[in-house]
Design a protein around this motif. Sequence first.
Motif, PDB file in Angstrom:
ATOM      1  N   PRO A 198       0.939  -1.397  -0.103  1.00  0.00           N
ATOM      2  CA  PRO A 198      -0.315  -0.196  -0.245  1.00  0.00           C
ATOM      3  C   PRO A 198       0.964   1.278  -0.135  1.00  0.00           C
ATOM      4  O   PRO A 198       0.398   2.050  -0.403  1.00  0.00           O
ATOM      5  CB  PRO A 198      -0.846  -0.160   1.325  1.00  0.00           C
ATOM      6  N   GLY A 199       2.040   1.094   0.880  1.00  0.00           N
ATOM      7  CA  GLY A 199       2.813   1.791   0.431  1.00  0.00           C
ATOM      8  C   GLY A 199       3.800   2.546  -0.451  1.00  0.00           C
ATOM      9  O   GLY A 199       4.034   3.330  -0.728  1.00  0.00           O
ATOM     10  N   MET A 204      -0.793   2.539  -4.471  1.00  0.00           N
ATOM     11  CA  MET A 204      -1.384   3.705  -4.313  1.00  0.00           C
ATOM     12  C   MET A 204      -1.941   3.768  -5.235  1.00  0.00           C
ATOM     13  O   MET A 204      -3.527   4.343  -5.545  1.00  0.00           O
ATOM     14  CB  MET A 204      -0.081   4.970  -4.510  1.00  0.00           C
ATOM     15  N   SER A 205      -1.612   3.180  -6.949  1.00  0.00           N
ATOM     16  CA  SER A 205      -3.162   3.272  -7.884  1.00  0.00           C
ATOM     17  C   SER A 205      -3.711   2.345  -7.572  1.00  0.00           C
ATOM     18  O   SER A 205      -4.946   2.283  -7.925  1.00  0.00           O
ATOM     19  CB  SER A 205      -1.982   2.872  -8.785  1.00  0.00           C
ATOM     20  N   GLN A 207      -5.518   1.601  -4.952  1.00  0.00           N
ATOM     21  CA  GLN A 207      -6.584   1.852  -4.058  1.00  0.00           C
ATOM     22  C   GLN A 207      -7.473   2.758  -3.983  1.00  0.00           C
ATOM     23  O   GLN A 207      -7.572   3.232  -4.847  1.00  0.00           O
ATOM     24  CB  GLN A 207      -5.843   3.290  -3.154  1.00  0.00           C
ATOM     25  N   TRP A 212      -9.643   6.704  -0.553  1.00  0.00           N
ATOM     26  CA  TRP A 212      -8.509   8.215  -0.347  1.00  0.00           C
ATOM     27  C   TRP A 212      -9.780   8.786   0.253  1.00  0.00           C
ATOM     28  O   TRP A 212      -8.841  10.428   0.925  1.00  0.00           O
ATOM     29  CB  TRP A 212      -8.196   8.262  -1.936  1.00  0.00           C
ATOM     30  N   ALA A 327       1.013  14.081  -2.885  1.00  0.00           N
ATOM     31  CA  ALA A 327       0.506  12.579  -2.200  1.00  0.00           C
ATOM     32  C   ALA A 327       1.606  11.606  -2.931  1.00  0.00           C
ATOM     33  O   ALA A 327       1.999  10.269  -2.671  1.00  0.00           O
ATOM     34  CB  ALA A 327      -0.945  12.228  -1.900  1.00  0.00           C
ATOM     35  N   TYR A 329       0.488  10.521  -5.987  1.00  0.00           N
ATOM     36  CA  TYR A 329       0.147   9.588  -6.994  1.00  0.00           C
ATOM     37  C   TYR A 329       0.343   9.772  -8.268  1.00  0.00           C
ATOM     38  O   TYR A 329      -0.475   8.793  -9.188  1.00  0.00           O
ATOM     39  CB  TYR A 329      -1.692   9.848  -6.663  1.00  0.00           C
TER      40      TYR A 329
END
Length: 331
Positions: A198-199, A204-205, A207, A212, A327, A329
């Motif tokens: 997740p980090g 992130m993509s 998620q 978010w 962030a 992303y």
Amino acid sequence: MTKDTLHSSPEQIAAMTDRAREVVRLNIEALEALERSIDVSIARACDIILSRPGYLVVTGMGKSGHIGGKIAATLASTGTNSFFVHPAEMSHGDLGMLRPDTTLLAISNSGESRELRDPLLFCQRNDIPVIGITQRAGSFLGRHSAVSLTMPKVAEACPNGLAPTTSTLMTLAIGDALAMVLMDRRGFTREDFGLHHPGGALGMSLQSVREWMGDNAAQPAGVPLDASFSTVVSAISAGRKGAVAVLHSDGTLAGVITDGDIRRAFSSDIAAVSAENIMSRSPITVDPDARMSDVVDLLSTNKIANLFVVENDRPVAVIHVAELMQAGYVS
């Protein structure tokens, strides 16, 4: 250090360069030999691991232990529950980590590391299967393994034949091979991988927009259809997202007004302008269950700076590209 500050002679520089290339060549040859040696043992090892409900415990001493830690991390991130335990620590209480449903992956180039003896005998007494990685199938490790992943005997790149070099590279490669075969057998997907990371950028993509929104849940700015021009400008300024939602009387989304719409409105009589006159009636929106990668694609493809998240026809959030860049992303 620049070329001008090197203290070695041209001959020494050439010799060092040749030696470095030789080491790389020896490693390549070792990997080629390893590739030729791969047989059904890898499939048998995978079948054992897949048949066991517990963790795959990885152990090894010295350089083999360092490689084992990396193998355990790769396995854990690709769908095989795994962790590394130092073999010496096992002899002092950590054998308790070898539960009846676990499997032991033991690594020793010689197969005779004395620190492995207690774990191997413990597994034998408790019917815990052992998968060994070694160059010597007839070693203590090889004899106590349900499956021995035997590496070919090749020379170390070390001039004294002592420092583990080619052997550790082969161990790392066979560990990666094991992890990837298991990953294929489990049907471990890109999405599954992202959930374990997740980090990272991939995580992130993958998620969801809803995830978010957990950290960015401020209610988006909204105005009614008949809102005056000055009211719209005030709402956009207060919302600080460069856009405002235009709402029907029941709170559902009628349209969107952006900073660009405001600038274009100045070409007309703004005193007579209402929100309904300047809004975009078919704005690009996204569902809360969409992936963040979808959001980035929409923003990029349509060359827009923001879009609204809509659920049950009602705006619940607004996403601005500047936030995503900050962030991580968007790179």
